[in-house]
Design a protein around this motif. Sequence first.
Motif, PDB file in Angstrom:
ATOM      1  N   SER A 185       0.821  -1.220   0.000  1.00 10.40           N
ATOM      2  CA  SER A 185       0.000   0.000   0.000  1.00 10.40           C
ATOM      3  C   SER A 185       0.850   1.263   0.000  1.00 10.40           C
ATOM      4  CB  SER A 185      -0.955   0.025   1.211  1.00 10.40           C
ATOM      5  OG  SER A 185      -1.841  -1.066   1.162  1.00 10.40           O
ATOM      6  N   ARG A 189      -5.401  -3.984  -1.837  1.00  8.02           N
ATOM      7  CA  ARG A 189      -6.125  -2.709  -1.864  1.00  8.02           C
ATOM      8  C   ARG A 189      -7.572  -2.922  -1.399  1.00  8.02           C
ATOM      9  NH1 ARG A 189      -1.870  -2.590  -2.852  1.00  8.02           N
ATOM     10  NH2 ARG A 189      -2.003  -2.334  -0.604  1.00  8.02           N
ATOM     11  N   CYS A 215      -8.071   3.097  -3.831  1.00  4.96           N
ATOM     12  CA  CYS A 215      -8.060   1.642  -3.706  1.00  4.96           C
ATOM     13  C   CYS A 215      -8.725   0.965  -4.906  1.00  4.96           C
ATOM     14  CB  CYS A 215      -8.775   1.215  -2.429  1.00  4.96           C
ATOM     15  SG  CYS A 215      -7.872   1.575  -0.903  1.00  4.96           S
TER      16      CYS A 215
END
Length: 373
Positions: free
Chosen positions: A90, A111, A170
């Motif tokens: 991330s 994600r 995301c």
Amino acid sequence: MRKTRKTTSAAQAPLLGPRALNRATLGRQLLLRRSRLSAEAAIEHLVGLQAQNVKPPYFALAARLDGFAPERLSALMADRAVVRIVTMRSTLHTHTADDCLTLRPLVQPARDRELTVFRAKLPGVDLDRLAALARDLVEAEPRTMKQLREALSAKWPDADPQALAIAARCKLPLVQVTPRGLWGRSGQVALTTAEHWLGRPAEPAPAPEAAVLRYLAAFGPASVKDMQTWAGLTRLREAFERLRPRLVTFRDGDGVELFDLPDAPRPDPDTPAPPRFLPEFDNLLLSHADRGRVVPPEYRGRTWQGNQAYATLLVDGFLAGVWKLDADALVVEPFGRLDAERRREVTAEGERLLRVMYGRSSPYGVRFGTVLR
């Protein structure tokens, strides 16, 4: 102490001590001897470079490549041959365009897990609709996170604005457009989709086995947990097991099974390892569950203070100090005593780094002093 399954085969596998693991990893990371690879080829080999800040990818390549100049990476960014995008763990990475379009789909499950943390702050939000709206917004023109928050909040006023923007990040492969990331210029973060920026669609995620082979080529020998730490993914053991007939295995000092490519370099543990100046967040220190192959036990945690990460110094292949650019000097703070010869070697490597990054008219010198506060 780490808890990792030990098998009979692992117990019988050859032992690789910390120095053997260190030299093997440094070799894969282009840190034993500087490589003549191009910047683009090196980024591909290394499966990307950690890039929370603008300068670290430049310093990472300067440590690894012979003949590197920061303008070369900057030109690749301007030409859209490499991009800045959130992928592994991330976090923001610099990837080649081809890897951007395949590795982001590979880590999409991570994600999706990240998104569940914010789901409670998104009442009534249809995530597919949010993704479609966000795509329209950023492909019409690159948007800052602030602009994205404001536009999405107008549609969902009851949702948390920050959570809305994170959900868009995301759900979509958002890249930072230039001039952000350019050497000597940079700029604020503005985002569009990878497909729009690169002018071609995303590609299917590589099979997990293909990702394992690339990871081992750049970071091996390594355990399943090591790769899961690097990628931010889980459940990779099955991929390793399917590859087992094509791999060789070793064990570390704790008996943990390590996998590797049969023909990958595993230098003699006594191979000289010259000093290297690495940026903060360098891949070398973040891509294994067990960092003992680079970080001596007595120095664990020494490169962080709160949320502050420090650039690091390797001596004899292992973490040996931190450094920073001050007003007029590259300041080096060793963790332990360096003898006169080591200090000369570190100074020479620092002077080389400054020439590469800032030219022979660099305003910086090299001095030993205090970095940690």
